[in-house]
Design an enzyme around this catalytic site. Structure first.
Site, PDB file in Angstrom:
ATOM      1  N   GLU A  18      43.034 -61.901  -9.755  1.00 18.88           N
ATOM      2  CA  GLU A  18      41.789 -61.106  -9.837  1.00 18.88           C
ATOM      3  C   GLU A  18      40.664 -61.618 -10.592  1.00 18.88           C
ATOM      4  O   GLU A  18      40.999 -62.400 -11.659  1.00 18.88           O
ATOM      5  CB  GLU A  18      42.026 -59.645 -10.702  1.00 18.88           C
ATOM      6  N   GLU A  72      50.424 -56.158 -13.352  1.00 19.04           N
ATOM      7  CA  GLU A  72      50.180 -56.550 -14.956  1.00 19.04           C
ATOM      8  C   GLU A  72      51.338 -56.038 -15.563  1.00 19.04           C
ATOM      9  O   GLU A  72      51.152 -55.212 -16.604  1.00 19.04           O
ATOM     10  CB  GLU A  72      48.856 -56.269 -15.485  1.00 19.04           C
TER      11      GLU A  72
HETATM   12  C1  GLA Z   1      43.289 -55.332 -14.464  1.00 13.32           C
HETATM   13  C2  GLA Z   1      43.954 -54.375 -13.423  1.00 13.32           C
HETATM   14  C3  GLA Z   1      43.204 -53.963 -12.311  1.00 13.32           C
HETATM   15  C4  GLA Z   1      41.908 -53.541 -12.808  1.00 13.32           C
HETATM   16  C5  GLA Z   1      41.219 -54.566 -13.646  1.00 13.32           C
HETATM   17  C6  GLA Z   1      39.726 -54.282 -14.449  1.00 13.32           C
HETATM   18  O1  GLA Z   1      43.512 -56.721 -14.011  1.00 13.32           O
HETATM   19  O2  GLA Z   1      45.290 -55.324 -12.797  1.00 13.32           O
HETATM   20  O3  GLA Z   1      43.768 -52.985 -11.574  1.00 13.32           O
HETATM   21  O4  GLA Z   1      42.095 -52.314 -13.761  1.00 13.32           O
HETATM   22  O5  GLA Z   1      41.976 -54.689 -14.809  1.00 13.32           O
HETATM   23  O6  GLA Z   1      39.398 -55.304 -15.036  1.00 13.32           O
END
Ligand code: GLA
Ligand code: ZN
Length: 673
Positions: free
Chosen positions: A307, A151
């Site tokens: 994710e 991210e």
């Molecule tokens: C983000 C991060 C993850 C985790 C999630 C939790 O997407 O990439 O490492 O912290 O949030 O929702």
């Protein structure tokens, strides 16, 4: 690159470094993954402290053992570069790797995502660890893909970044005179006389030179994407064949994701909708549909949902559980929009620290009998059945403009509504009108090609750049249907107003009109749009917030304002231009106005909905085109529903004929051929 993998991926972030002292748990994970139909995991995202415990001392053996054992058990690896979080020794020894905030203070070591993207030390340390990982693993048969960092986002205001910003400006403008002109710096005596005077915009300093604000945001995107490119080059130097992605968050603010188009082989994102916030899930479903469409449009190709939470998050305002069926709904929605994966954060709940209460496939109880685990297993099973659809992807014939740079500029503009220009909401409202009809849309930005589309909706194209106006013009000339709106064609690439009439850059010819003034309305104030000659089904639609006063110059009025001193003046008009038509909606209106207008324009452009039937409220239909083309019919409501069909279909999974109507249980998704 249409399909990189042998099947749909069903996986999760896997953080074994947190469990190295518990080999029994690592062993149990293998059994549980099989039970959950997991076929890949993302590994190493936050492992750097274990991979390089001291500067220059590397330990990759434990990771190799994990990757091997997973592979022996049918689980492939998406291997992360660990640059999202650093070992503590690094920041203590080299403080320049730490980010500097907009208060111009340097962060302390700790947390994550707080590094400087410019720092040569950080880049070098990242290059070294990435190379080590690539040398050891990039030809390993288990490893499918690189997951670059995590991210990527945020900004750094350190001296290194500020110097890089000045360099970037020098290249862009060539001379200070050109920069002064582009930023209109004679206003308030802001003229720069030496490059060293140029500083990033910060709250205690310059914030009102719009061209500076805009270029700083562009630079931040440039530098962040350049950091990703740096990592890509490091791993590709070892094995150019292994593809790369980087996982985006759902953010429409800081980084222009379209700029990753040429850096990654496949786009991916982390999807955390606010499921459970609204009485039904349709509102959230539509916003998520928009986000999926943005990510697919980066490469105009299948993407990955890297994710998602299998139950609650722990960072949203409240941690709502997903109602039974919503996990499957969210998974199938992603696939419908072109995702070739369903992946979770995370596989096993952490025992401590800030995400110990975040949803995971395996909870602290370690059991597979839980509702969350069972639903994840069902998703995995279903994805296996969908394998024949892997080579398909939505190929919409409608495009919707959402341009980051345009959003930055119009939100910063100071007028005509400082209490909210609502650019993103407007783009989403347009998207919703298409979504309700079951007509797919790509999301394009001003660099994107318009080839292959029959209808382009370009709301609030305030800032014109990159030859976009010219491409719109050619699109309409060739026979396309264009829908533009108020507050379009106002400024050029550096936020300087067009002189001599707007919409500028030739667009006033395309629309056959000029905008003379725009009225900003207070919240609660309204006007109305009255269609002429039954052009739209209702007699009147509510208008609010922004009302543009246009003078027609060739265009035909299709609706007029209902009141105020501009009562009777055009609120909607159409201009025939070349072989196509350009519609101009002069004011912001209620959703029903967009729904009715876009439905009519889709018919005019000959766009076919994904489903030949009638979609009830809260039901969406999205088609993955190709062989076989499959329609995902999704019920976002907690009640059963019947969907009337105009022709017979076949249920892709059961093979049963579906005629007359399709029944969907609460939150059910059925796939029709
Ligand atoms: C983000 C991060 C993850 C985790 C999630 C939790 O997407 O990439 O490492 O912290 O949030 O929702
Ligand atoms: Zn920096």
């Amino acid at each position: 690159m249409a399909c990189l993998f042998p099947g749909f991926l069903h996986g999760a972030d896997y953080n074994p470094e947190q469990w190295l002292s518990r080999p029994d748990i690592l062993q149990e994970d293998l059994r549980l993954m099989k039970e959950a139909h997991i076929n890949c995991v993302s590994v190493g995202i936050f492992s750097w402290a274990r991979l390089e415990p001291e500067e220059g001392r590397f330990d990759l053996d434990w990771l190799e053992e994990i990757i091997n054992r997973l592979y022996e058990n049918g689980v492939s690896t998406i291997l992360a570069t660990p640059s999202g979080a650093r070992p503590l020794w690094m920041a203590h020894k080299y403080p320049e790797v730490l980010r500097v905030s907009s208060q111009l203070t340097r962060n302390r070591p700790g947390r994550r995502h707080n590094h400087c993207y410019t720092s040569p030390v950080y880049r070098e340390k990242v290059r070294i660890i990435d190379t080590k990982l690539a040398e050891r693993f990039s030809r390993h048969p288990a490893v499918l893909l690189w997951h670059l960092s995590n991210e990527l986002g945020g900004q750094c205001f350190c001296p290194l970044c500020q110097a890089a910003f000045r360099e970037w400006l020098r290249k862009k403008y060539g001379s200070l005179d050109a920069l002064n002109e582009a930023w209109w710096t004679d206003f308030w005596a802001h003229r720069y006389t030496d490059w060293s005077q140029v500083e990033a915009p910060v709250p205690s300093g310059e914030t009102e030179v719009h061209g500076l604000n805009l270029d700083w945001k562009r630079f931040v995107t440039h530098q962040t994407v350049d950091f990703a490119r740096w990592e890509r080059d490091a791993v590709k130097a070892v094995n150019p064949q292994l593809p790369v992605t980087t996982n985006h968050g759902e953010s429409y603010e800081s980084i222009n994701y379209f700029r990753y188009r040429d850096v990654v082989d496949i786009a991916s994102w982390d999807s955390y909708p606010l499921w459970g916030k609204d009485p039904d899930e349709a509102e959230t479903g539509q916003q998520t549909a928009f986000a999926h469409d943005v990510i697919r449009s980066i490469k105009r190709a299948p993407f990955l949902m890297m994710e998602s939470s299998p139950s609650a998050t722990n960072w949203q305002e409240v941690s709502r559980l997903r109602q039974p069926g919503v996990q499957m709904l969210a998974a199938m929605q992603a696939v419908a929009h072109g995702s070739n994966s369903v992946q979770y954060f995370q596989w096993r709940k952490s025992r401590g620290s800030s995400e110990k209460f975040h949803g995971a496939v395996v909870g602290h109880d370690g059991r597979s009998t839980t509702r969350v685990f069972q639903e994840a297993a069902q998703v995995g099973e279903r994805l296996e059945r969908l394998a024949p659809l892997l080579g398909t992807c939505p190929r919409p014939q409608a495009a919707l403009l959402y341009d980051w740079e345009n959003g930055w500029a119009l939100n910063d503009a100071q007028g005509p509504r400082n209490c909210g220009m609502h650019y993103l909401e407007t783009a989403m409202a347009f998207h919703k009108a298409f979504w309700r009809l079951g007509i797919g849309t790509d999301i394009v930005d001003m660099d994107g090609s318009l080839e292959g589309y029959r209808l382009v909706a370009a709301p609030m194209a305030y800032l014109l750049r990159g030859g976009f106006a010219q491409r719109l013009r050619e699109f309409v000339e060739r026979g396309g249907v264009l829908l533009g709106t108020y507050w379009s064609g106002i400024v050029n690439e550096t936020d300087l107003c067009f002189l001599g009439g707007v919409p500028g850059d030739g667009l006033s010819q395309v629309f056959g009109l000029e905008s003379e003034e725009i009225d900003g309305l207070y919240d609660g104030q309204e006007n109305s749009l009255l269609p002429l000659g039954g052009f739209l089904p209702r007699e009147s639609y509510r208008l609010f917030q922004l009302c543009d006063l246009v003078n027609l110059n060739g265009a035909q009025p299709l609706a007029v304002y209902g009141k105020d001193f501009y009562q009777g003046r055009p609120a909607l008009a159409v201009n025939r231009f070349g072989r196509g038509k350009a519609y101009y909606l002069a004011a912001r209106g209620e959703q029903a106005l967009l729904n009715d207008l876009i439905a009519r324009l889709c018919r005019e452009a000959g766009l076919q909905p994904a489903l030949d039937g009638v979609l009830p409220e809260g039901v969406a239909a999205v088609r993955r085109d190709g062989e076989p083309a499959a329609v995902f019919v999704q019920n976002f409501r907690p009640a059963p529903v019947q969907v009337p069909l105009n022709r017979p279909y076949v249920d892709f999974e059961s093979g049963a004929a579906v005629e007359g109507s399709l029944s969907l249980s609460p939150f059910q998704v059925r796939i029709l051929l």
